[in-house]
Scaffold this motif. Sequence first.
Motif, PDB file in Angstrom:
ATOM      1  N   VAL B 269       1.562  71.363  -3.130  1.00  0.00           N
ATOM      2  CA  VAL B 269       2.614  72.380  -3.180  1.00  0.00           C
ATOM      3  C   VAL B 269       3.988  71.700  -3.254  1.00  0.00           C
ATOM      4  CG1 VAL B 269       3.740  74.219  -1.872  1.00  0.00           C
ATOM      5  CG2 VAL B 269       1.248  74.146  -2.004  1.00  0.00           C
ATOM      6  N   ASP B 270       4.145  70.637  -2.479  1.00  0.00           N
ATOM      7  CA  ASP B 270       5.446  69.948  -2.466  1.00  0.00           C
ATOM      8  C   ASP B 270       5.700  69.179  -3.748  1.00  0.00           C
ATOM      9  OD1 ASP B 270       5.890  70.926  -0.004  1.00  0.00           O
ATOM     10  OD2 ASP B 270       5.498  69.085   1.105  1.00  0.00           O
ATOM     11  N   GLU B 273       3.555  67.729  -9.562  1.00  0.00           N
ATOM     12  CA  GLU B 273       2.971  66.739 -10.475  1.00  0.00           C
ATOM     13  C   GLU B 273       1.558  66.348 -10.053  1.00  0.00           C
ATOM     14  OE1 GLU B 273       5.369  63.422 -11.535  1.00  0.00           O
ATOM     15  OE2 GLU B 273       7.090  64.693 -11.938  1.00  0.00           O
ATOM     16  N   PHE B 371       2.328  78.294  -6.786  1.00  0.00           N
ATOM     17  CA  PHE B 371       2.895  77.524  -5.669  1.00  0.00           C
ATOM     18  C   PHE B 371       4.422  77.616  -5.644  1.00  0.00           C
ATOM     19  CE2 PHE B 371      -1.017  74.572  -5.951  1.00  0.00           C
ATOM     20  CZ  PHE B 371      -1.733  75.420  -5.119  1.00  0.00           C
ATOM     21  N   GLU B 372       5.001  77.780  -6.799  1.00  0.00           N
ATOM     22  CA  GLU B 372       6.459  77.917  -6.857  1.00  0.00           C
ATOM     23  C   GLU B 372       6.898  79.198  -6.150  1.00  0.00           C
ATOM     24  OE1 GLU B 372       8.970  76.392  -9.185  1.00  0.00           O
ATOM     25  OE2 GLU B 372      10.481  77.954  -8.966  1.00  0.00           O
TER      26      GLU B 372
END
Lengths: 346, 404
Positions: B269-270, B273, B371-372
């Motif tokens: 999530v963080d 990439e 996730f954004e």
Amino acid sequence: MADKYTVRVTGKNVDIAVGEDQSVLDGALRANQWLPHSCTQGTCGTCKLKVLCGQVDHRDSPEYTLTSEERDSGLVLACRVTPRSDLVVEPLGAVDDRVPHHPLRDHEGTVVVLDDIAAATRRLVVALDEEMHFNAGQYAELLIPGTALARQYSMANPPSEARLLEFHIKLTEGGAATEGWIFRSLAVGDRISLRGPLGQFHLVDKVEGPVILIGGGTGLAPLKSIVQHALAEDLAPELYVYHGGRREVDLYDVEFFRELDARHEHVHYRPVLSEQDWGGATGMVTDAVVADFASCKGMSAYLCGPPAMVTAAVKALKRRRMSPRLIFKEEFTVAPPLPDADAAAS
Amino acid sequence: MTITPDFVNDITIEELEADPYPFYERLRKEAPVAFVPALGMHLVSTRELCEQISRDDENWPAVISAAGGRTFGPGALLNTNGEEHRELRDMVEPHLQPTAVDKYIDDLVRPFARERIAAFENDGHADIVAAYCEPVSVRALGDLLGLDDVSTDKLREWFHKLSVSFTNAAVDENGEFANPEGFRPGDEAKAEIIAHVDPKIDKWITEPDHTAISHWLHDGMPEGQTRSRDVIYPNLYVFLLGAMQEPGHAMATTLAGLFSRPEQLERVVDDPELIPRAVAEGMRWVAPIWSAVVKRAARDVTVGGVDLPEGSIVMLTYGSANHDEHAYDAPSRYDMDRPVKPTMTFGGGKHACAGTYFANAVVRIALEELFESIPNLERDTDHEVDFWGWGFRGPKQLFVKWEV
Ligand SMILES: Cc1cc2nc3c(=O)[nH]c(=O)nc-3n(C[C@H](O)[C@H](O)[C@H](O)COP(=O)(O)OP(=O)(O)OC[C@H]3O[C@@H](n4cnc5c(N)ncnc54)[C@H](O)[C@@H]3O)c2cc1C
Ligand code: HEM
Ligand code: FES
């Protein structure tokens, strides 16, 4: 630097000269070829590169940042590694070339201010011989005299003041740079060597949503630069500055931020104390943020300070649905122990 | 012929659909090439043999399973070989080449993904399969094909119906289908598909456009001619089944895997990439096309120590190959940090998935958007994670929640 090797970064059409005792990152940034990096001390792993061809010396790359498995597969830490032949390397992550980057340079300057501003905290202002251009939020490395050591400190002044660098420095007990130098022998009038700018914690472009800035202790330094820059360039619609400390004696620049808050409709300043009841907010600074915002969707955040605080703040903001893409972090990690210090201890 | 062990004799499709892993773990150990009476063919379960056979198209031409053939009819990519297969690949590949996909994929997937998320993001909970994974999966491909006038729910209904028919594989002792009724849903879906697409084909014949089906009709054909519907439909079914269903499976499976490793979820999530790595491990962990690829021995052969006469039919179980203990430590554990090793997820050889790049891009973008917008997504522990399927496998439902 006796011998220089040529380092080619895939996707960039230039040969970068890197000396035998120079890190690949240092060589690239001096050649104004941006490579991702965040701590320049080997602790964050942001600067990993894949070596496609050539020989390297990992030097003091810590095992916890670059495992032996990673070394075997050709990975290196750009901020530590030095070439032993010409190299071709490939950055692991995307290289953000959208924002302007300023080349890394060595600088000399004179200490013009060295004040105690809070408990075990000093403000150091250095008048540089020549301008250093940087992006608001970046840091420099101060070289500790008489040693080969350097330590990272974030600029608190806005980039418009390119010759007068302001740093906020917290004492680390037994620390080489702080207890051993800045809090002991350093004095107004001393000459100082540093290199900069470094890092990718910065506010450069105009942002659409409100910006939340959370600093723990001297983590306020780069935020002070960012806030001043954002105000001067009108970069953000709202700026919420949170400063966390344990007790009132840990806070500093309170008047400076109170005044910004009073003068600008869209600047909001909230100091938060975790170990003292006082007239202001109490508790963990991250809990105060969670209580203040029902949703952080569409906002961005700048978090700076001790790693534990930064981690807690990321969690808190995600709970409030801030996009991780818009959460920017600078962790004041501790430099890895020196290899010979290890040897001495054992 | 070798002797069939009891555990192989006794296995039922229902058991496999509920959880195929224990059975295949035993097969890999005791009988990597095993005749299964309930299926009327041999199962190949190890990574090494699946890889070897999938690549050896000379000795092992592709065929379709009996149930698959009953569902798609003759002439699908899956059961053609040689020149005819090459021509069909040439028909479908232009839209799926990486350079082509890169040009359209963001506009194709992102706006719809955002629209879907906006519809439920303030609810605080969802069955993410029905609310998001399947809709994003089918809408992307539906629009690419030229079926933008077919609703998302209808596309979902079609692939579900084709899927149950395709995997209705059980046979009786005479080799006849044990459950002929099981083909009815697929037949219904096909009747609807033809009723809807036939008039569209009429139009595309005279007015070609940028859609994939229009190109299938015209590309490489002599002036004034178009490809026959007999060629188009079986291959359209291939797309309307697997290609519609599997990206959705891959999304939900990856989420379920990440939920089993909260610290890995947090890292992904963080740092978006990491999504491609997380997805690749998700599809290794539970291969969406678990057990659907079938090959025929072109001559007498020996595989894995078992002699098989010419004409023998084997089913390659990629879901089992991806759990092969010789290649993956603790294979039943989701771990995106495990050493990267090629998997059988997208098959191999000349019949390897034509949509690999497209599918990976759809799944990646869908998870990036999710996730954004909902970085605090977690599993709703009031519900079990409900994986189902043997031919195709993924969570039937996946209940998630988040603070609002
Ligand atoms: C990118 C970046 C920017 C920074 N910006 C600033 C800034 O603006 N202001 C600021 O005050 N600091 C900042 N720091 C931290 C700073 O660079 C030094 O690490 C800090 O001042 C200590 O340096 P030192 O040489 O005094 O201590 P060191 O000699 O590095 O440490 C002394 C000993 O104490 C141990 N130690 C020190 N701190 C801890 C700890 N928290 N937990 C456990 N052990 C510890 C170390 O392991 C070591 O053995 C920044 C760090 C980074 C990476
Ligand atoms: C995550 C999603 C997907 C997975 C896991 C997957 C997997 C597979 C597998 C295992 C095969 C059989 C390969 C073999 O015979 O060895 C296959 C075939 C195929 N796939 Fe996919 N697929 C996916 C999505 C797609 C999509 C989105 C498309 C099209 C847009 C597509 C198009 C095809 C085609 C046309 C074939 C037949 C190839 C042939 O027989 O020549 N797939 N896929
Ligand atoms: S490890 Fe090299 S920049 Fe942090």
